[in-house]
Motif scaffolding. Structure first.
Motif, PDB file in Angstrom:
ATOM      1  N   GLU A 536       7.735  -0.756  -2.341  1.00 12.45           N
ATOM      2  CA  GLU A 536       7.336  -1.132  -3.701  1.00 12.45           C
ATOM      3  C   GLU A 536       8.274  -2.191  -4.282  1.00 12.45           C
ATOM      4  O   GLU A 536       7.828  -3.101  -4.986  1.00 12.45           O
ATOM      5  CB  GLU A 536       7.312   0.108  -4.596  1.00 12.45           C
ATOM      6  N   SER A 539       7.704  -5.660  -1.963  1.00  9.37           N
ATOM      7  CA  SER A 539       6.385  -6.250  -1.702  1.00  9.37           C
ATOM      8  C   SER A 539       5.901  -7.181  -2.793  1.00  9.37           C
ATOM      9  O   SER A 539       4.947  -7.939  -2.587  1.00  9.37           O
ATOM     10  CB  SER A 539       5.350  -5.134  -1.500  1.00  9.37           C
ATOM     11  N   ALA A 545       0.419  -3.749  -0.104  1.00  8.34           N
ATOM     12  CA  ALA A 545       1.847  -3.480  -0.018  1.00  8.34           C
ATOM     13  C   ALA A 545       2.206  -2.844   1.317  1.00  8.34           C
ATOM     14  O   ALA A 545       3.238  -3.161   1.910  1.00  8.34           O
ATOM     15  CB  ALA A 545       2.271  -2.560  -1.166  1.00  8.34           C
ATOM     16  N   THR A 561       1.339   6.350  -4.768  1.00  9.87           N
ATOM     17  CA  THR A 561       1.511   5.053  -5.424  1.00  9.87           C
ATOM     18  C   THR A 561       0.177   4.465  -5.846  1.00  9.87           C
ATOM     19  O   THR A 561      -0.865   4.810  -5.272  1.00  9.87           O
ATOM     20  CB  THR A 561       2.220   4.066  -4.473  1.00  9.87           C
ATOM     21  N   ARG A 563      -0.068   1.190  -5.754  1.00  9.03           N
ATOM     22  CA  ARG A 563      -0.084  -0.072  -5.040  1.00  9.03           C
ATOM     23  C   ARG A 563      -1.107  -0.031  -3.913  1.00  9.03           C
ATOM     24  O   ARG A 563      -1.573   1.030  -3.491  1.00  9.03           O
ATOM     25  CB  ARG A 563       1.312  -0.373  -4.470  1.00  9.03           C
TER      26      ARG A 563
END
Length: 634
Positions: A536, A539, A545, A561, A563
């Motif tokens: 995290e 990226s 990610a 996450t 992401r």
């Protein structure tokens, strides 16, 4: 003024009318407690499906397809209807482990209720209450309902289809409407678990044809219309997703990315005749064995790992079906409604039992839960018939105590396959069985008042062991491996594993206090959390990610996450989703920051090892990582 007083006779009559309602309410309340106890401690269930629910809640396209990842690269290996209910629950209550399992619990309780309604129209209220109770305390049913598999919805839809067929037989004026509704329920069941739902189709059709009093022409028209409705409700999702314009998610576990291949391949004939790969949960193909040391064959359902899941009353149910067939062959012609009921539940049991016994594809222990509604209905009807014959004057009365003795012995055998796990239940079974047999014999040869007590003791004898297993499952013991629902001692489920893995898992052995390791399901361990934190941070705004090899590997990261995380190669690690060329293109365009490969796999993405920079675990503060991490965005 109207008097509110009533006579004692009226009070007794009202009580007789109301007691089945109170009994049913008690069964449903106990069932809800059994199924729902401590669901807030069960984690996310099977992370593969939980991650899909999370991803599906972020996109309507992902919702329709059943996408595992939020970017819509690959779907789960089943139709998404069972997950749609969980998505709606998560949207209403927030995304938590318990909000995914709560609808499962409600579906399980509803199945008990619908089973009662169905059996009541066939055998009456008392038999229906017994059938509902027997189904509710089936150990594998308790385990499945307390997980996030699609199966609880499947059970509810299948039993609802049986109810609709029963209503069609009992309601000539509305016969066609009920049969069309049965087709809708069965079609929705197909959109939940595909061909597994259709295992009961022959028995439903045969029950209608045997039980309906309509003319041959009317039956043919109704059957044709129901077939059309079944086709529409079963295949609409297949047609929609296959005709959906690209780009769209790859249909997980299919050969060519289409839903139709999923129907006839992985979730169809492939399950029965076997597939050309060994799934992560399968035993080595060269041993000729499937998951949980379960050899295909006539004795599979009575085997070490399977007998205690749904098989406690399986001998009685099978014997009841064979007896009913024999009586028909001998010229006994019961009413159409009775014939239809035996055809429905007997056909359900025999079809599923034969398929499950001899299928050579991926075999998972919890599939046996589909047998439970039929076993419960048939066993309740058989016990009621035995009780009637016992009370009648004739030479058949010894059959009941003999059956109780045999079922008690079978329960004792199942318990003593792993006597170190709640083995005391076996002693209880023996004692109560002996008491029941003694009272039943005495009730026939001596004081008649002992007979009901003997029958009640017999019911306790044949249910005490499955109740113990179910309660142990409910209060926190889990035997499912890995993250798959199962009941009973874990020692019976681990023989197929490597010795070191087996020894670790057998550390879970115990009684009521054995820990339920599912509380950590879907939660990253320390190294996984460290890796995700590093990804995290490093990226940036990259679209993807992390791309992790296999959907199972990616699932905990998806849950942890917001992401972009992709599970490459799907559930089987064979899906070209993304293809190697697609991943290479993403990397070249700077759309992928990190790739996580399985350390011992030589899959389709090996080029990453030479095209991207390896990231040692020390870089993100771990001694050992969950896989081999590579930085692909310069």
């Amino acid at each position: 003024m109207t008097s509110s007083l009533s006579t004692p006779i009226e009070d007794v009559a009202v009580a007789r009318v109301r007691w089945p309602r109170f009994a049913l309410a008690a069964i449903l309340v106990v069932t809800a407690a059994w199924y729902g106890w401590g669901i807030w401690k069960l984690g996310y269930g099977y992370p593969y499906y939980s991650a899909a629910v999370d991803s599906m809640s972020r996109s309507w396209t992902g919702f329709l397809f059943g996408s595992v990842d939020p970017l819509g690269v690959v779907t789960v290996d089943k139709p998404p209807m069972g997950l749609w209910v969980q998505v709606l629950s998560a949207r209403a209550l927030g995304f938590h482990g318990w909000s995914l399992i709560l609808p499962q619990v409600l579906e399980g309780v509803a199945t008990v209720w619908v089973l009662f309604l169905t059996v009541r129209r066939w055998q009456g209220e008392r038999v229906a209450l017994l059938a509902a109770a027997l189904f509710a305390c089936t150990p594998i049913v308790v385990a499945v309902v307390r997980d996030n598999m699609p199966d609880p919805l499947l059970f509810l839809l299948l039993v609802s289809a049986a109810y609709a067929v029963t209503r069609a037989i009992d309601s000539p004026a509305r016969e066609r409407r009920w049969m069309l509704l049965a087709a809708v329920f069965l079609g929705c069941a197909f959109t939940t678990k595909m061909v597994q739902a259709w295992l009961v189709l022959p028995s439903l059709a045969a029950a209608y044809l045997a039980g309906s009093a309509s003319t041959v022409r009317a039956k043919a028209v109704t059957t044709a219309l129901a077939t059309g409705v079944l086709a529409i409700t079963s295949f609409w999702w297949v047609v929609v997703v296959d005709l959906w314009p690209t780009p769209k998610p790859y249909i997980g576990s299919s050969v060519d990315g289409t839903a139709r291949d999923l129907v006839f391949g992985y979730n169809g004939l492939g399950r029965i005749v076997g597939q050309d790969f060994a799934a992560a949960a399968s035993y080595a193909e060269d041993h000729g064995k499937s998951f949980y040391q379960s050899d295909p064959g006539i004795g599979r359902l009575f085997g070490t790992s399977l007998g205690g899941q749904a098989g406690w009353l399986l001998p009685l149910a099978l014997a009841a079906v064979l007896a009913s067939i024999l009586l028909v062959l001998l010229g006994r012609r019961p009413p159409r409604r009775i014939v239809a009921g035996w055809t429905l539940w007997g056909g359900w049991l025999l079809t599923c039992a034969v398929v499950f016994s001899f299928m050579r594809g991926i075999w998972l222990l919890y599939y046996t839960a589909e047998l439970a509604p039929a076993i419960a209905a048939l066993s309740a009807a058989a016990l009621a018939a035995l009780w009637r014959h016992y009370r009648a004057e004739g030479r058949w009365w010894p059959v009941l105590p003999t059956v109780v003795a045999c079922l008690g012995g079978w329960a004792w055998l199942l318990v003593n396959r792993a006597p170190e796990w709640n083995g005391w239940a076996g002693l209880v079974v023996v004692v109560v069985t002996l008491v029941s047999v003694a009272l039943l014999v005495a009730g026939k040869l001596g004081p008649r008042r002992l007979a009901p007590q003997g029958f009640a003791a017999g019911l306790v004898a044949i249910t005490v062991a499955p109740v113990v297993w179910s309660t142990a499952t409910s209060v926190g013991y889990s035997a499912g491996l890995p993250m798959l629902p199962a009941a009973g001692p874990v020692s019976l489920q681990t023989d197929y594993l490597e010795p070191e893995v087996r020894d670790d898992l057998r550390g879970l052995l115990g009684g009521w206090g054995a820990r339920d390791y599912r509380a950590s399901a879907g939660v990253l361990d320390d190294s996984g959390k460290a890796l995700l934190g590093y990804v995290e941070r490093e990226s940036g705004a990259t679209r993807i990610a992390l791309a992790a090899e296999t959907a199972d590997t990616a699932a905990p990261f998806i849950l942890a996450t917001d992401r972009g995380v992709v599970g490459m190669a799907g559930f089987t690690n064979r899906d070209p989703a993304p293809s190697a060329d697609q991943l290479r293109q993403w990397i070249e365009h700077g759309e992928v920051a990190f790739v996580l490969l399985l350390p011992e796999e030589k899959g389709q993405y090996e080029f990453v090892r030479t095209s991207c920079a390896a990231v040692p675990p020390a870089s993100y503060g771990a001694e050992e990582g969950p896989g081999d991490l590579y930085r692909c965005r310069r």
